[in-house]
Design an enzyme around this catalytic site. Structure first.
Site, PDB file in Angstrom:
ATOM      1  N   PHE A 161       0.850  -1.176   0.000  1.00 50.77           N
ATOM      2  CA  PHE A 161       0.000   0.000   0.000  1.00 50.77           C
ATOM      3  C   PHE A 161       0.895   1.238   0.000  1.00 50.77           C
ATOM      4  O   PHE A 161       2.026   1.189   0.487  1.00 50.77           O
ATOM      5  CB  PHE A 161      -0.913   0.017   1.226  1.00 50.77           C
ATOM      6  CG  PHE A 161      -1.998  -1.016   1.195  1.00 50.77           C
ATOM      7  CD1 PHE A 161      -3.264  -0.706   0.749  1.00 50.77           C
ATOM      8  CD2 PHE A 161      -1.743  -2.316   1.604  1.00 50.77           C
ATOM      9  CE1 PHE A 161      -4.266  -1.659   0.724  1.00 50.77           C
ATOM     10  CE2 PHE A 161      -2.737  -3.287   1.578  1.00 50.77           C
ATOM     11  CZ  PHE A 161      -4.006  -2.954   1.129  1.00 50.77           C
ATOM     12  N   TYR A 205       2.064  -8.006   4.196  1.00 50.52           N
ATOM     13  CA  TYR A 205       1.407  -6.702   4.088  1.00 50.52           C
ATOM     14  C   TYR A 205       2.375  -5.621   4.539  1.00 50.52           C
ATOM     15  O   TYR A 205       3.027  -5.741   5.594  1.00 50.52           O
ATOM     16  CB  TYR A 205       0.147  -6.682   4.968  1.00 50.52           C
ATOM     17  CG  TYR A 205      -0.371  -5.288   5.271  1.00 50.52           C
ATOM     18  CD1 TYR A 205      -1.287  -4.660   4.426  1.00 50.52           C
ATOM     19  CD2 TYR A 205       0.059  -4.594   6.402  1.00 50.52           C
ATOM     20  CE1 TYR A 205      -1.760  -3.393   4.702  1.00 50.52           C
ATOM     21  CE2 TYR A 205      -0.414  -3.326   6.677  1.00 50.52           C
ATOM     22  CZ  TYR A 205      -1.319  -2.724   5.830  1.00 50.52           C
ATOM     23  OH  TYR A 205      -1.790  -1.467   6.102  1.00 50.52           O
ATOM     24  N   CYS A 206       2.473  -4.555   3.758  1.00 52.42           N
ATOM     25  CA  CYS A 206       3.283  -3.419   4.191  1.00 52.42           C
ATOM     26  C   CYS A 206       2.726  -2.156   3.567  1.00 52.42           C
ATOM     27  O   CYS A 206       2.045  -2.182   2.534  1.00 52.42           O
ATOM     28  CB  CYS A 206       4.749  -3.599   3.817  1.00 52.42           C
ATOM     29  SG  CYS A 206       5.158  -3.214   2.108  1.00 52.42           S
ATOM     30  N   LYS A 207       3.033  -1.049   4.225  1.00 53.78           N
ATOM     31  CA  LYS A 207       2.689   0.278   3.711  1.00 53.78           C
ATOM     32  C   LYS A 207       3.972   1.030   3.435  1.00 53.78           C
ATOM     33  O   LYS A 207       4.949   0.896   4.169  1.00 53.78           O
ATOM     34  CB  LYS A 207       1.842   1.050   4.725  1.00 53.78           C
ATOM     35  CG  LYS A 207       0.409   0.600   4.824  1.00 53.78           C
ATOM     36  CD  LYS A 207      -0.343   1.424   5.857  1.00 53.78           C
ATOM     37  CE  LYS A 207      -0.325   2.896   5.526  1.00 53.78           C
ATOM     38  NZ  LYS A 207      -1.061   3.712   6.506  1.00 53.78           N
TER      39      LYS A 207
END
EC number: 3.1.3.48
Length: 1400
Positions: free
Chosen positions: A145, A230-232
């Site tokens: 993201f 998941y990572c931003k």
């Protein structure tokens, strides 16, 4: 699927008219056509070496790839024609791509384009994207993201992502969150594991290993299991994890794993190669090297002496280059340098000297900042992360391409590098001492916010999408801005999107690694900024930020000179950026470095995390290629019995919460590597009960993980898969997961003859008649939480008194009755927030503990009633008391030193500064051994000359007061020697003031443990040895409970615990303060060098070490005596706070003064002087007018000696005594002459009356107390102690399945310790915990209750004791109330005030 216009044009430009996968092929590769080119405006990065091309290079005519001429032959990529210019320059967002992120789009064959990898990360597609979901392999997904998405839209995309994963994989997927925790991730997905670390940083090796082990455990449990990463923000995190797991999985990979390995490598090259930071590459290389066994571990201690930083005059042309360093160990701040200023051109390199040398072990991060011209901002120059056991030489060099942030910074020269100089001992490096150019000056005012900010302290301490409360705020700057970010939680209207665009998106294509999809959105209009906060909002912010956010009238304006900042910075009006230290709230006791202020003791959050400094820093488009090495792995084993461990374990750098285990065998155990070689006592440093500060007080621990390699047994690693080696790190042994460096090289020591001595920066104040020590009653919060010792102004300590006759405090170097650093029991004697409020801070008086810990001198009643609490002074940092080798072993039970009695949480940002004293530091960082020969052989009268070694500090050469070394008693002579006036044949210890301290002949603490200080018990005395000859109240010598058998005297049945007893029979006393360090005196001999502390501060000593051989205790020192009568014991009160000094002097005549240790500048001193009239610049005073007449001046220390800072007419003096003597003759720059006192001013304060119905602590302990309680369980807390240990044990007991079955036990507290007897013998018969093993006791800080079978609830309490056979590990024993007449609070209070308080 019908393509949109831009996509269709892109496909046509690439020669793929038909988007069908079967017919699409990239055009044939052509060789490059290079030509020479001069790069002037925008210098590109070389495609081969990833270094900026300065000046002339070569560029391809077709694909425009640029490289150095010397690298031209090394170009491996083929030449591909660029797409049309309209696409390269297009920045308009693509309106939509149908069903991206949905199951349909993921399964659509046309969605998997076969674009060449050279275009997969091309920044030409700069459109706004919200989600990039890629199937790295069939079982590993990567969901990326943008860094700052619109929160409302981001939540919607998370729901869509969860729907896609649920529809395709059901509950067979496990989501690994590599960013900050979020509530919605846990709610939307069945299984979430939090492994977050700051963006653009490398994860520690233990976290890297833990993630790989968790992934393998999950994937091997079921063939249908998949992992979602998941990572931003930056996709570098994905690259690190995928690369690490690629190396990890190759160990046991077969032929079927070869394709997965290839696709992981392709993913890294296609999607994340250009986003990897140099430190991230380095740690991947570390990890692969560890797995392959190509590591040669360095097991010797590593001391950092110098850091060489290039001078960058063009970094900020207007203000010049003003760098300063911050060094982190396991993401805990351990050192902050001064701010270096270069007056003019000339020096090419800057030498930052660390004195004393800084011991480093494990994961180290060094950040270099440039201090802006305004003094309220800072810019990151470079950041580098490395692991110490990879260092095998004395010099470690990182070129530009190995420095985070600097590798893509055009202002950083290509040939520049950063160099670290190490050695295996704290002694100065032999050879030429590096010196700076004379044009270099140093500003040690490290209390400035721009220098003090620690951006990592609060990472993941709250959920990113937390909506509790009306306001959400970050407790501290993230990028060097001077203000915390405070934001309203959106109520009805969606929040405005971030004004800063997210990083350029990647084209969501993967030619050979599976499906990929990208969510795109149109640009939305930016909403206008919010109006400034109202008065009510500011009041709320003030409460949340602990008084740090709202400007108010500070009293700093009335001072004569701005020597100390007093934490007053101009606030920024308007907006939501509030000045951090803009004013003072009258009701605040002190500021906490976590910027949280007051907070209800509602418990400690699970996990202690740090906030990334890079979150808001400027970021450049990264360049460079991915480097991976096929090598082995180190596994972070998972252990069932540790699944119940709470995560409120103090400063674990990245301890994530347990999450939801997929089965009984899967759960994340907090990262196993902890720095334990240097164990410090957390103490009770300051009045702050915020969870962040409480967590910082806990000590880290260590655990070794087994390697799943065939050679493990030969290398000393466990070869049993899944079984962790949980051994604490012992002194001299290497830490686990220590791996060699990558990308930096070692070289022999250079010749530093060309460098020149540094010029110590001074702040001159012209035309001032007053040089005010403006430390402020509030102090500052930048002191180390791990090593400071608590003292609260109005919060009393409890220290049983054996005699109450007034007596002098002795000279500055004497051993005072304060907690000894080495044997200080962590949080001993403190009361958790859940304990009853015994204290009324503003209603209590004070008293000063004398050097023997027995005689108290209460101060006047004004001390507790006027102004802010005296405890607002920041705690005395323990680097003055012993900066190395401190152990968490408990103090001797016969040590009657005081301990603070309330829950005093320390600062969450331990600031470890270098003081203005640089240069001739005494280098013997050694333990000293008290020899019993001094006291039994000679007694000195008050007027008798003291030995120079002992009196060296009485003469007050302040540089010698650096840090008291941990001391060990030699028990052998004690059984043979008896000093005059020493009952029971106990030896006596001579203190410089002429007093004799009896030392216990029996020390219950082992004397062989390094760094352990055996604080002797101040035994009873029947004779007078006070300076003025006043008799001391004799104490009976019959104390069988102290010198007899382990069992207490069985004289009468043990009574119950008293419910409302004041355990101090001698009036209010001053909270405990640490000792000042003094040189090893006569009769003392140095022991082997102790290890340096986790915290670091530099001092200097203009005089050489005076360490005499033990055979000549007194004879050789008489010739150096300079004072016939030492009066320093009357005016030097090192542990007084500012308010206490005011209370003592406000009623005195003009000229009365006291000198105390500065609590804002380590190594400096504060002069409090009573003047006849206030200065003309003083503002109207609302309080007691006499208090305004007590003025404060800062006495700074330097290589030349001591001087009053702020006035150029002040000369340097060789000692404090010389300074006082001269100013008693001539005031020079002071308002009046000093009047040297002839007696101790503390003795003039009347003693508080003692109620006759009070029982002394000794009587209570002699009698003991007992009752029946419910024994719940015992939980290992490793090195964790304090309320965090109790909270951890409570969480474990309440969350374990099955719930532990309680047993009724007899709980007895006596002088020997705590004895548990299981009358029914269900669990055990009897257990005894000696007093020297007990470190802490409190009720559950979160006030959780134990539910009994009948539905009633009981309060939970516990005590922390040392684990048998281990000097480092603790065990928390948990209980619940059984008898309503014996509440947990009474039991805890008895343990804390009587048992633990008595032994001090």
């Amino acid at each position: 699927m019908k393509s949109s216009g831009p996509v269709e044009r892109l496909l046509r430009a690439l020669g793929r008219r038909d988007s069908s996968r079967a017919t699409s092929r990239p055009r044939k590769a052509e060789p490059h056509s290079f030509r020479e080119k001069v790069f002037r405006k925008k210098t590109p990065v070389c495609a081969v070496c990833k270094v900026t091309i300065d000046g002339t290079g070569v560029s391809c005519r077709v694909c425009k790839v640029a490289t150095h001429r010397k690298c031209e032959a090394k170009v491996t990529s083929s030449c591909q024609a660029l797409p049309p210019a309209e696409l390269r320059r297009s920045t308009a967002p693509v309106r939509r791509i149908e069903h991206l992120g949905s199951t349909k789009s993921l399964n659509h064959s046309k969605q998997r384009s076969t674009l060449p990898r050279s275009f997969s990360l091309d920044p030409l597609m700069e459109r706004r994207w919200d989600l990039d979901l890629t199937y790295v392999t069939e079982r590993i997904l990567a969901a990326a993201f943008p860094a700052r998405p619109d929160e409302q839209r981001h939540r919607g995309h998370l729901r869509e992502l969860a729907h896609v994963l649920q529809s395709k994989h059901r509950d067979k997927y496990l989501l690994f969150n590599l960013s900050e925790k979020r509530h919605d991730l846990t709610r939307l997905n069945p299984k979430v594991q939090d492994f977050g670390w700051p963006e653009l940083h490398a994860p520690p090796l233990d976290k890297l290993c833990s993630i790989c082990k968790a992934m393998e455990t999950w994937l091997s449990a079921d063939p249908q299991h998949v992992v979602v990463l998941y990572c931003k923000g930056s996709k570098g995190k994905l690259g690190v994890i995928v690369s690490a797991y690629m190396h990890y999985s190759k160990i046991s990979a077969g032929a079927d794993q070869a394709l997965a390995t290839l696709t992981m490598r392709k993913f890294c090259e296609d999607k994340v190669a250009t986003e990897l930071q140099p430190s991230q590459r380095r740690y991947v290389s570390y990890f692969s090297g560890l797995l392959s066994g190509s590591i040669r571990m360095n097991s010797s201690p590593l001391f950092l002496h110098y850091v060489f930083v290039p001078v960058l005059p063009a970094f900020e042309p207007n203000t010049g280059f003003q760098p300063f360093l911050k060094i982190y160990q396991s993401m805990q701040l351990v050192y902050t340098s001064g701010v270096y200023r270069i007056a003019g051109p000339g020096p090419q390199q800057l030498c930052i000297s660390l004195e004393p040398a800084l011991l480093l072990k494990g994961d180290v991060m060094v950040t270099c900042y440039h201090k802006g011209g305004q003094g309220t901002d800072r810019t990151l120059v470079f950041r580098v992360q490395f692991h110490t056991c990879t260092i095998h030489g004395s010099r470690l060099t990182f070129p530009k391409d190995q420095l985070d942030e600097a590798w893509a910074d055009e202002r950083f020269p290509f040939q520049a590098s950063v160099e670290f100089v190490f050695s295996s001992s704290p002694e100065k490096v032999k050879g030429n001492t590096p010196r700076n150019d004379p044009s270099v000056s140093v500003d040690y005012n490290t209390t400035e916010p721009a220098v003090r900010w620690d951006s990592y302290e609060n990472f993941n301490q709250h959920h990113e999408d937390s909506v509790d409360g009306a306001l959400a705020h970050t407790r501290g700057p993230l990028d060097g801005s001077p203000y915390a970010q405070v934001q309203r939680v959106p109520r009805q209207t969606p929040p405005a999107p971030s004004p800063e665009l997210p990083p350029p998106p990647m084209l969501s294509v993967s030619s050979d690694s599976g499906h990929s999809s990208t969510l795109t959105t149109e640009h939305t209009a930016e909403s206008p900024g919010r109006p400034p906060p109202t008065a009510a909002e500011r009041q709320e912010l003030d409460r949340l930020l602990g008084g740090c956010g709202v400007a108010s009238a500070g009293r700093g304006a009335g001072r004569e000179t701005a020597i100390l900042d007093d934490e007053e910075q101009p606030s920024v009006g308007g907006g939501l950026h509030l000045g951090m230290y803009s004013g003072h709230r009258p009701g605040l006791s002190r500021r906490c470095s976590c910027r949280q202020g007051f907070r209800e003791p509602c418990g400690v959050p699970n996990g202690s995390y740090y906030r990334p400094e890079g979150t808001l820093e400027r970021r450049r488009p990264p360049y460079g290629g991915y480097e991976g090495h096929p090598q082995g792995y180190a596994e972070a084993s998972v252990e069932k019995r540790r699944l119940c461990r709470s995560l409120s374990e103090g400063p674990y750098p990245y301890a994530p919460e347990l999450g939801k285990p997929a089965n009984g065998d899967f759960g994340y155990r907090p990262a196993g590597y902890r720095e334990v070689v240097i164990l410090e006592d957390p103490g009770v440093p300051a009045l702050c009960s915020c969870p962040a500060c409480e967590e910082k007080l806990a000590l880290p621990t260590a655990a070794l993980y087994g390697l799943r390699l065939e050679r493990e047994a030969a290398e000393g690693w466990s070869s049993e898969v899944g079984k962790p080696l949980l051994h604490p790190v012992r002194p001299g042994h290497p830490l686990p997961l220590l791996v060699p460096a990558c990308g930096h090289h070692h070289a022999p020591m250079p010749d530093y003859g060309c460098l020149k001595p540094p010029k110590v920066g001074e702040e001159g104040h012209e035309g001032c008649s007053y040089a005010v020590c403006s430390e402020g009653r509030y102090g500052h919060s930048g002191y180390p939480a791990l090593v400071t010792y608590g003292y609260g102004g109005a919060v009393p300590s409890y220290c049983p008194a054996y005699g109450r006759a007034p007596h002098s405090c002795g000279s500055p170097s004497e051993g005072r009755g304060y907690p000894s650093p080495g044997a200080h029991s962590p949080r001993a004697g403190s009361v958790s927030p859940g304990s009853p409020p015994y204290l009324q801070p503003r209603k209590l008086g004070y008293e000063i503990s004398a050097e023997d810990g027995r005689d108290k001198y209460p101060l006047s009643g004004h001390l507790a009633s006027t102004g802010p609490l005296a405890s607002t002074e920041s705690p005395e940092p323990s680097w003055r008391d012993g900066s190395s080798g401190h152990s968490t072993l408990p103090r001797s039970p016969r040590d009657p030193q005081c301990s603070a009695s309330s829950e005093l949480s320390g600062p969450s940002t331990p600031l470890h500064t270098s003081s203005p004293v640089q240069g001739k530091e005494s280098n013997r960082r050694q333990d000293t051994t008290r020899s019993p020969s001094l006291a039994p052989t000679q007694r000195l009268s008050p007027g008798e000359a003291l030995p120079s070694v002992v009196q060296g500090v009485a003469e007050k050469t302040p540089e010698l007061l650096t840090s008291s070394r941990p001391e060990q008693l030699d028990p052998s002579p004690f059984s043979q020697t008896s000093a005059p006036g020493s009952p029971n044949g106990w030896p006596q210890e001579r203190s410089p003031g002429g007093h004799t301290n009896s030392a216990s002949p029996r020390s219950p603490v082992p004397t062989t443990l390094p760094g352990l200080r055996h604080a002797p018990w101040q035994g009873p005395r029947g004779t007078s040895d006070s300076p003025d000859g006043s008799p001391l109240t004799p104490v009976p010598t019959q104390m069988p409970w102290l010198v007899g058998s382990p069992e207490p005297p069985q004289s009468s049945p043990t009574p119950a615990f008293p419910l409302a007893t004041s355990y101090d029979a001698n009036g209010p006393i001053q909270p405990p303060l640490p000792e000042k360090r003094h040189l090893p005196g006569s009769g003392q001999q140095p022991s082997p060098p102790a290890r340096s502390t986790n915290q670091h501060v530099t001092f200097a000593s203009p005089l050489p070490d005076v360490t005499q051989p033990p055979e000549h205790p007194l004879q050789e020192n008489q010739s150096n005596v300079k004072f016939v009568q030492d009066t320093s014991k009357f005016w030097y009160k090192p542990h007084l706070s500012r308010d206490q000094a005011i209370a003592l002097l406000k009623d005195k005549d003009p000229g009365a003064f006291l000198i105390r240790d500065s609590h804002s500048f380590q190594g400096a001193y504060g002069l409090a002087l009573k003047v006849a009239t206030p200065p003309p610049s003083a503002q109207p005073w609302k309080g007691d007018p006499s208090e305004q007449l007590v003025r404060h001046f800062l006495i700074e220390t330097g290589p030349k000696g001591v001087k009053i800072k702020g006035c150029p007419t002040e000369p340097y003096f060789g000692s404090l005594s010389a300074l006082v003597s001269q100013h008693s003759i001539s005031p020079i720059s002071l308002p009046c002459c000093l009047r040297i006192p002839s007696k101790d001013p503390l003795e003039e304060t009347p003693e508080a009356p003692v109620p006759t119905n009070m029982s002394t602590a000794a009587d209570l302990l002699r009698q003991g107390a007992a009752c029946s309680v419910l024994y719940l369980t015992s939980v290992e807390t490793e090195s964790l102690t304090g309320p965090q240990a109790v909270a951890k044990a409570s969480s474990a007991a309440l969350s374990c399945s099955p719930v532990p079955v309680p047993a009724i036990v007899h709980f007895k507290v006596s002088a020997q310790g705590i004895t548990l007897t299981d009358n029914q013998r269900k669990l055990f018969f009897r257990r005894h915990y000696p007093v020297n093993s007990i470190t802490f006791s409190s009720t559950d800080p979160q006030d959780r209750r134990w539910t009994n079978p009948d539905g009633a609830t009981s309060k939970i309490f516990g005590f922390v004791a040392k684990k048998p056979g281990s000097p480092w590990e603790n065990v928390c024993h948990l209980f619940a109330e059984l008898d309503p007449d014996q509440p947990a609070s009474a039991i805890v209070t008895f343990i804390t005030k009587v048992l633990l308080g008595q032994r001090k």
